[in-house]
Every structure is written in C-alpha cells, then in structure tokens.
Design a protein around this motif. Sequence first.
Motif, PDB file in Angstrom:
ATOM      1  N   THR A 249       0.842  -1.206   0.000  1.00 15.92           N
ATOM      2  CA  THR A 249       0.000   0.000   0.000  1.00 15.92           C
ATOM      3  C   THR A 249       0.870   1.247   0.000  1.00 15.92           C
ATOM      4  N   SER A 250       1.288   1.690   1.165  1.00 18.40           N
ATOM      5  CA  SER A 250       2.045   2.945   1.238  1.00 18.40           C
ATOM      6  C   SER A 250       3.555   2.748   1.128  1.00 18.40           C
ATOM      7  N   SER A 251       4.022   1.515   1.108  1.00 19.33           N
ATOM      8  CA  SER A 251       5.445   1.151   1.097  1.00 19.33           C
ATOM      9  C   SER A 251       6.105   1.455   2.434  1.00 19.33           C
ATOM     10  N   HIS A 252       6.213   2.723   2.798  1.00 24.62           N
ATOM     11  CA  HIS A 252       6.819   3.082   4.074  1.00 24.62           C
ATOM     12  C   HIS A 252       6.459   4.520   4.399  1.00 24.62           C
ATOM     13  N   THR A 253       6.811   4.922   5.609  1.00 23.89           N
ATOM     14  CA  THR A 253       6.590   6.288   6.059  1.00 23.89           C
ATOM     15  C   THR A 253       7.664   7.201   5.469  1.00 23.89           C
ATOM     16  N   SER A 254       7.340   8.461   5.292  1.00 17.41           N
ATOM     17  CA  SER A 254       8.302   9.441   4.771  1.00 17.41           C
ATOM     18  C   SER A 254       9.652   9.301   5.466  1.00 17.41           C
ATOM     19  N   SER A 255      10.701   9.204   4.681  1.00 18.83           N
ATOM     20  CA  SER A 255      12.048   9.053   5.247  1.00 18.83           C
ATOM     21  C   SER A 255      12.415  10.251   6.111  1.00 18.83           C
ATOM     22  N   ILE A 256      12.052  11.439   5.673  1.00 20.45           N
ATOM     23  CA  ILE A 256      12.373  12.661   6.417  1.00 20.45           C
ATOM     24  C   ILE A 256      11.666  12.649   7.774  1.00 20.45           C
ATOM     25  N   SER A 257      10.388  12.297   7.756  1.00 19.83           N
ATOM     26  CA  SER A 257       9.629  12.245   9.009  1.00 19.83           C
ATOM     27  C   SER A 257      10.204  11.211   9.970  1.00 19.83           C
ATOM     28  N   GLN A 258      10.669  10.093   9.436  1.00 20.66           N
ATOM     29  CA  GLN A 258      11.239   9.066  10.309  1.00 20.66           C
ATOM     30  C   GLN A 258      12.484   9.583  11.028  1.00 20.66           C
ATOM     31  N   HIS A 259      13.351  10.277  10.308  1.00 17.19           N
ATOM     32  CA  HIS A 259      14.559  10.800  10.939  1.00 17.19           C
ATOM     33  C   HIS A 259      14.212  11.866  11.987  1.00 17.19           C
ATOM     34  N   ALA A 260      13.203  12.664  11.708  1.00 18.21           N
ATOM     35  CA  ALA A 260      12.762  13.640  12.705  1.00 18.21           C
ATOM     36  C   ALA A 260      12.185  12.937  13.930  1.00 18.21           C
ATOM     37  N   ALA A 261      11.484  11.819  13.708  1.00 18.87           N
ATOM     38  CA  ALA A 261      10.870  11.092  14.821  1.00 18.87           C
ATOM     39  C   ALA A 261      11.906  10.464  15.738  1.00 18.87           C
ATOM     40  N   VAL A 262      13.074  10.124  15.206  1.00 21.01           N
ATOM     41  CA  VAL A 262      14.145   9.620  16.071  1.00 21.01           C
ATOM     42  C   VAL A 262      14.469  10.653  17.144  1.00 21.01           C
ATOM     43  N   GLU A 263      14.587  11.906  16.726  1.00 26.05           N
ATOM     44  CA  GLU A 263      14.857  12.977  17.678  1.00 26.05           C
ATOM     45  C   GLU A 263      13.683  13.151  18.636  1.00 26.05           C
ATOM     46  N   ALA A 264      12.455  13.071  18.125  1.00 28.45           N
ATOM     47  CA  ALA A 264      11.273  13.254  18.974  1.00 28.45           C
ATOM     48  C   ALA A 264      11.191  12.195  20.063  1.00 28.45           C
ATOM     49  N   ILE A 265      11.586  10.966  19.746  1.00 27.50           N
ATOM     50  CA  ILE A 265      11.444   9.857  20.690  1.00 27.50           C
ATOM     51  C   ILE A 265      12.677   9.689  21.574  1.00 27.50           C
ATOM     52  N   ALA A 266      13.859   9.866  20.986  1.00 27.72           N
ATOM     53  CA  ALA A 266      15.095   9.609  21.725  1.00 27.72           C
ATOM     54  C   ALA A 266      15.743  10.875  22.271  1.00 27.72           C
TER      55      ALA A 266
END
Length: 381
Positions: A249-266
């Motif tokens: 379906t969507s393949s994966h989540t936006s690569s940019i958003s994923q890298h930003a989420a690393v900072e948000a979570i960690a």
Amino acid sequence: MTARAAALRDQGVDVITLSQGEPDFDTPLAVQEAGIRAIREGRTRYTAVAGIKSLREAIRDKLRRDHGLDYAIEAITVGSGAKQVVFNALYASLDAGDEVIVPTPCWVSYPDMVALAGGKPVLVPCPERQGFKLRPEALEAAITPRTKWLMLNSPSNPTGAVYSSGDLAALAEVLGRHPQVHVLTDDIYEKLVYDVRFATMAQVASDLFERVLTVNGVSKTNAMTGWRVGYGAGPLPLIKAMNTIQGQTSSHTSSISQHAAVEAIAGNQNYIAGFVTDFRQRRDLVVAKLNEAEGLHCRTPDGAFYAFASCAGVIGKRTSKGQTIETDTDFSMYLLDQFAVAVVPGSAFMASPYIRISYASSLADLKRACERIIAACTALT
C-alpha cells in the motif's frame, strides 16, 4: 465540522474551531532541525517497509525505558501515523465476520476501519457514570467465539478517560479466560495525563504480552500531526503480516519524518511538561465554563485534550429562529451557524447527547468560544 467552519470563515465569519484534535504548538525546534538535516544529508530515498533501523531502535528503547516492555526491533513497525498502524493490524488479522469489541464513546475511525477490514464492530456502551470506561462484566458479556480483538484507547478520544493499572488488570483477568481475544491498545495520548499515572496493557498483564499490539506515535505528544509517524509493537507474526500489507500500500513512512521522529522519541523531551501544563490550564478553564452553561454538564477529563460535555439539558429547547434542538448534531450546528463555534457532536463518537470540544487552542480563543457557548445556551427557550 472543520470543513464547514472553514467555509464560513472564507465568507468572513469569525469562527472559532474547536473540532480538530491537533495541538496548536509548533513542532519542537530540535525535531524540526532533525528533519531539515535529513533533507540536507540526502536521506530522502526509500526505506525499509517497517521503518529505518535507528527509529525502531529508539522505539524499542522508549518502550523499555517507559514501560519495561522488551521487544526486538523486528517486532516493531512504523506507519504513516498511528491510524495506519491500527488499520494494518485489523486488515492483516480479520477474517470476514470476526468481531472487534469497541468500547464507546470511541474515536470515529475505529468502527469503520473494522468494517473495511471485513470485521464486525461490537460497540459496548461505557456510560459517564462508569467514567466512560469498560467494565469487566461488560467485556465478558461482549465476548463470543468470533471475538478477535478488544480495542482500548487510553487516554481516550473523545472523553479523556484514562484506564488505571487496576482497571486494566481487571480486564486482563477476563481476557485470560478467552485466549482467542487479542488487545489493541491505542496509546497516542500517553504523555498527556493530569494527576493520574498512565499504564498500558502489555505492561500490566505480562501473561497477555503475546496477545497485545501496543500502538503509539509522535503526533499528539510531540506536536507532529502533519509528519505522519506512528508505530506498533507486538507479536512477530502479526508485525510481519502488517508489514506485508504496508508493503503493498504505502510502502513506508516518509524518510524525512522518520529521521525527525528519532529525535522526537530519543531526544530531549523537556518541552512535554510545558505542553501538559498549558493543556491543564486550558482544561480547567473549559470545564469550568461549560458547567456554567445552562443545560450542559462536563466531567473533568484525566487525559488527552478533549472535554466531552453532556448536552442533554438543551434537547427539546427551541432557538430564536424557531428550530427545536432534537439531537446533539442539531445543537452542534446551532453553535456553528448562529454563534460561530465549531464542535463535534457526540453521535460521531457513538455517544449521544454529547459534544466534544478540543481545548488544543489558545486560552484567548477558548475563553471567547466558551462565552459564546454560554450565550447560545442562554438564548434557548
């Protein structure tokens, strides 16, 4: 309601929109910079369907740190928002006619997602006198041989109800007698709690660990609704099946958003305490004001950023234009059309007669909106 409010605003009407579940805070600067850095470093290509390794590692560490839950990164998947993760789980696991227990009031998408996946939503009313929470005896009565999932959302949209560890343990005792039932916990408002302690089912009931899918994301806590990053952690066979669905379906989540989420979570999350302080101040204002309105009653929510107010006291009254308020939808439309305040009727959440007000807006707007609601109630006869 949001779309109708926007149309009125385009016509020059001063509409105050309290219908969207979206924090009004900016995404924290460090998270913004992580996204910008990802672009500049060329991290803009396809990623693994389940998400980049560094993000899944950050999620693994977060679940271990906050709840003592131990998952391999292979048992973690990242989606385009928690919403997609929930849908992938249902679509990957439901056969036609399988039942999913949904305590109500509930988020508007749950029943429709179950139906889209071929399942049957079983709506179990959880009245205000029970704190809008599912009781063990109601759960027991709703379970059948076709029950596949129990869906739990705590803190809740729309009520702000929070399940304590004791509440969850009581439900887990029932589930222990029904091994065919899995639990999907939507913890998206986890950090937004007031004077209560958050708990999640996989943490409380270790014997159910292999039957629980824990869903969360960065949208609400980290003011990242538009970044679209959610995640799920659960049994490996389920996660693999969910990845298969996502891969087609969507393949994966936006690569940019994923890298930003690393900072948000960690990264440093000190800003969350400020968010909670602001939301608490707004909650207290809104609840107090709504309880001043003739015909409305609002309990104080323990989490999230919604007030779920009963409007039973205005049903049957008439507006200055001669219209009778027969439903919570009528009342919501009356507030919008005659007093320029957009709320959501409780019927959207499978509970009437209520209205949901999002207090994820400025104090100034909330004060103005509440004064208009009080005036609207006073004007009814």
